[in-house]
Design a protein around this motif. Structure first.
Motif, PDB file in Angstrom:
ATOM      1  N   LYS A   1       9.924  -0.318   8.524  1.00  0.00           N
ATOM      2  CA  LYS A   1       8.750  -0.903   7.881  1.00  0.00           C
ATOM      3  C   LYS A   1       8.434  -0.307   6.515  1.00  0.00           C
ATOM      4  N   VAL A   2       9.201   0.671   6.097  1.00  0.00           N
ATOM      5  CA  VAL A   2       9.050   1.216   4.755  1.00  0.00           C
ATOM      6  C   VAL A   2       9.700   0.262   3.757  1.00  0.00           C
ATOM      7  N   LEU A   3       9.049   0.052   2.608  1.00  0.00           N
ATOM      8  CA  LEU A   3       9.616  -0.791   1.555  1.00  0.00           C
ATOM      9  C   LEU A   3      10.604   0.045   0.741  1.00  0.00           C
ATOM     10  N   HIS A   4      11.886  -0.110   1.032  1.00  0.00           N
ATOM     11  CA  HIS A   4      12.906   0.741   0.435  1.00  0.00           C
ATOM     12  C   HIS A   4      13.225   0.390  -1.020  1.00  0.00           C
ATOM     13  N   ASP A   5      12.758  -0.780  -1.478  1.00  0.00           N
ATOM     14  CA  ASP A   5      12.986  -1.143  -2.880  1.00  0.00           C
ATOM     15  C   ASP A   5      11.871  -0.613  -3.786  1.00  0.00           C
ATOM     16  N   MET A   6      10.909   0.086  -3.213  1.00  0.00           N
ATOM     17  CA  MET A   6       9.827   0.674  -3.988  1.00  0.00           C
ATOM     18  C   MET A   6      10.150   2.148  -4.280  1.00  0.00           C
ATOM     19  N   PRO A   7       9.470   2.756  -5.275  1.00  0.00           N
ATOM     20  CA  PRO A   7       9.784   4.146  -5.662  1.00  0.00           C
ATOM     21  C   PRO A   7       9.244   5.180  -4.668  1.00  0.00           C
ATOM     22  N   ASN A   8       9.874   5.298  -3.502  1.00  0.00           N
ATOM     23  CA  ASN A   8       9.503   6.317  -2.528  1.00  0.00           C
ATOM     24  C   ASN A   8      10.065   7.670  -2.982  1.00  0.00           C
ATOM     25  N   LYS A   9       9.277   8.701  -2.894  1.00  0.00           N
ATOM     26  CA  LYS A   9       9.735  10.020  -3.358  1.00  0.00           C
ATOM     27  C   LYS A   9       8.886  11.116  -2.724  1.00  0.00           C
TER      28      LYS A   9
ATOM     29  N   ARG B   1       0.850  -1.190   0.000  1.00  0.00           N
ATOM     30  CA  ARG B   1       0.000   0.000   0.000  1.00  0.00           C
ATOM     31  C   ARG B   1       0.885   1.239   0.000  1.00  0.00           C
ATOM     32  N   ARG B   2       0.477   2.274  -0.732  1.00  0.00           N
ATOM     33  CA  ARG B   2       1.245   3.508  -0.783  1.00  0.00           C
ATOM     34  C   ARG B   2       0.663   4.549   0.155  1.00  0.00           C
ATOM     35  N   LEU B   3       1.518   5.137   0.957  1.00  0.00           N
ATOM     36  CA  LEU B   3       1.132   6.242   1.838  1.00  0.00           C
ATOM     37  C   LEU B   3       1.320   7.566   1.107  1.00  0.00           C
ATOM     38  N   GLU B   4       0.423   8.495   1.339  1.00  0.00           N
ATOM     39  CA  GLU B   4       0.556   9.844   0.803  1.00  0.00           C
ATOM     40  C   GLU B   4       0.482  10.819   1.972  1.00  0.00           C
ATOM     41  N   VAL B   5       1.624  11.435   2.287  1.00  0.00           N
ATOM     42  CA  VAL B   5       1.717  12.314   3.449  1.00  0.00           C
ATOM     43  C   VAL B   5       2.023  13.738   2.974  1.00  0.00           C
ATOM     44  N   PRO B   6       1.126  14.689   3.202  1.00  0.00           N
ATOM     45  CA  PRO B   6       1.412  16.083   2.828  1.00  0.00           C
ATOM     46  C   PRO B   6       2.404  16.713   3.817  1.00  0.00           C
ATOM     47  N   VAL B   7       3.388  17.456   3.273  1.00  0.00           N
ATOM     48  CA  VAL B   7       4.400  18.116   4.104  1.00  0.00           C
ATOM     49  C   VAL B   7       4.514  19.570   3.648  1.00  0.00           C
ATOM     50  N   PRO B   8       3.929  20.508   4.358  1.00  0.00           N
ATOM     51  CA  PRO B   8       4.061  21.919   3.976  1.00  0.00           C
ATOM     52  C   PRO B   8       5.322  22.531   4.587  1.00  0.00           C
ATOM     53  N   ILE B   9       6.010  23.373   3.809  1.00  0.00           N
ATOM     54  CA  ILE B   9       7.150  24.138   4.327  1.00  0.00           C
ATOM     55  C   ILE B   9       6.943  25.591   3.909  1.00  0.00           C
ATOM     56  N   SER B  10       7.593  26.476   4.637  1.00  0.00           N
ATOM     57  CA  SER B  10       7.423  27.901   4.344  1.00  0.00           C
ATOM     58  C   SER B  10       8.172  28.275   3.063  1.00  0.00           C
ATOM     59  N   TYR B  11       7.762  29.382   2.457  1.00  0.00           N
ATOM     60  CA  TYR B  11       8.375  29.837   1.210  1.00  0.00           C
ATOM     61  C   TYR B  11       9.854  30.218   1.395  1.00  0.00           C
ATOM     62  N   GLU B  12      10.251  30.556   2.611  1.00  0.00           N
ATOM     63  CA  GLU B  12      11.621  30.962   2.850  1.00  0.00           C
ATOM     64  C   GLU B  12      12.600  29.784   2.892  1.00  0.00           C
ATOM     65  N   GLN B  13      12.073  28.555   2.997  1.00  0.00           N
ATOM     66  CA  GLN B  13      12.937  27.391   3.173  1.00  0.00           C
ATOM     67  C   GLN B  13      13.426  26.864   1.828  1.00  0.00           C
ATOM     68  N   ASP B  14      14.551  26.136   1.891  1.00  0.00           N
ATOM     69  CA  ASP B  14      15.154  25.528   0.713  1.00  0.00           C
ATOM     70  C   ASP B  14      14.448  24.193   0.433  1.00  0.00           C
ATOM     71  N   ILE B  15      13.804  24.080  -0.734  1.00  0.00           N
ATOM     72  CA  ILE B  15      13.050  22.873  -1.066  1.00  0.00           C
ATOM     73  C   ILE B  15      13.974  21.659  -1.159  1.00  0.00           C
ATOM     74  N   ALA B  16      15.139  21.844  -1.792  1.00  0.00           N
ATOM     75  CA  ALA B  16      16.070  20.719  -1.939  1.00  0.00           C
ATOM     76  C   ALA B  16      16.536  20.209  -0.582  1.00  0.00           C
ATOM     77  N   LYS B  17      16.823  21.117   0.336  1.00  0.00           N
ATOM     78  CA  LYS B  17      17.250  20.715   1.676  1.00  0.00           C
ATOM     79  C   LYS B  17      16.134  19.971   2.403  1.00  0.00           C
ATOM     80  N   ALA B  18      14.926  20.489   2.297  1.00  0.00           N
ATOM     81  CA  ALA B  18      13.792  19.829   2.956  1.00  0.00           C
ATOM     82  C   ALA B  18      13.569  18.437   2.388  1.00  0.00           C
ATOM     83  N   ARG B  19      13.699  18.311   1.075  1.00  0.00           N
ATOM     84  CA  ARG B  19      13.531  17.001   0.441  1.00  0.00           C
ATOM     85  C   ARG B  19      14.584  16.015   0.946  1.00  0.00           C
ATOM     86  N   LYS B  20      15.839  16.477   1.051  1.00  0.00           N
ATOM     87  CA  LYS B  20      16.908  15.592   1.513  1.00  0.00           C
ATOM     88  C   LYS B  20      16.700  15.165   2.968  1.00  0.00           C
TER      89      LYS B  20
END
Length: 304
Positions: A228-236, A198-217
């Protein structure tokens, strides 16, 4: 006088003899007719007896096979009992009609009456029959079963039991919902945990002042530590939309269906802690008020 008496007596005896003879003749005629009828209908009687015993044995065999098949499919006991009763009654009615036909009774009127009665009863209880038929299909097809977590017509809950006419759901907050079986077969049904993953969909809001790339990392590094996360699946994680006060990112994570809720709660807590440690703020709705400093000067000019 004696002669007259004897003549009268003989006359009476002759009358009695004729009556007796007539009765004997009638009885003999009845015996002959009965014998002829019996000889004529003996083949029909034998055929009716064969149909009776053969049909009775065949009905028992059909009922046994049906019960065995239903039990093998793990059908509900109520459904098994109901289907057995209905099938047995229908087969016995057919057997009775066949026996009467073998005995040369006119069964056309009987069949017509039974058909008219069936149509009348069917029209009167068509909704109930639809629920019964749908419940039977649900049990036999096994597309949904007890313990499944389904969603239909905006109702979400776990299937507690499937009865003849209704399916009982238990919602998150332990409310009991009765759904007619015909609604389940005629509407879309989402089975949330039917598949293994099953795929989880979790919304994550960040402020406009933050670095998107850093938050993603930061978020993906944290996801890599969740067992318990399936790491061989396309998590993104992607940027979903630009909101009024935040950049709304959306995290896609795969897990086993049985682990859905534990992983959901763990990830939501872990993402918040990881972003806090990295100094990335999760914004809240806010209203910016800008005061125009030139407004008092304009009012002074208007007073002049």
């Amino acid at each position: 006088m004696n002669y007259l008496f004897l003549d009268s007596l003989m006359t009476d005896n002759n009358i009695l003899s004729s009556d007796v003879q007539e009765n004997i003749n009638n009885f003999q005629k009845w015996l002959n007719d009965a014998g002829a009828w019996l000889m004529e209908y003996i083949p029909n009687l034998v055929a009716a007896l064969i149909i009776l015993f053969g049909g009775y044995w065949l009905i028992k065999l059909v009922i046994h096979i049906m019960q065995k098949a239903l039990k093998k499919s793990k059908a509900d006991h109520t459904i098994v009992s109901f289907l057995t009763s209905v099938t047995k009654t229908a087969l016995y009615i057919c057997l009775g009609v066949c026996i009467l036909a073998a005995l040369r009774f006119n069964v056309s009127m009987l069949i017509t009456a039974l058909g008219a009665a069936a149509v009348t009863i069917g029209l009167a209880i068509k909704d109930s029959l639809a629920n019964v038929a749908s419940g039977t299909l649900i049990i036999l097809n096994r597309k949904i079963k007890t313990g499944d977590f389904i969603e239909t017509e905006g109702i979400i809950g776990e299937i507690m039991r499937i009865d003849i006419m209704y399916t009982t759901l238990r919602t998150y907050d332990h409310k009991e919902v009765l759904i007619p079986n015909s609604r389940l077969t005629s509407n879309n049904v989402i089975n949330h945990f039917k598949l293994e993953d099953r795929r989880l969909e979790v919304p994550v809001p960040i402020s406009y002042e933050q670095d998107i790339a850093k938050a993603r990392k930061v978020i993906m590094d944290y996801i890599g530590t969740v067992e318990k996360v399936l790491h061989d699946m396309p998590n993104k994680i992607i940027v979903d939309r630009y909101g009024e006060s935040s950049v709304d990112m959306l995290l896609y994570v795969w897990c086993r269906s049985d682990d859905y809720w534990p992983v959901m709660y763990e990830i939501k807590d872990g993402i918040k802690e990881s972003l806090d440690k990295a100094g990335i703020a999760i914004p809240f709705n806010q209203l910016d008020v800008h005061i125009n400093s030139t407004l008092p000067e304009i009012r002074k000019e208007e007073k002049r």
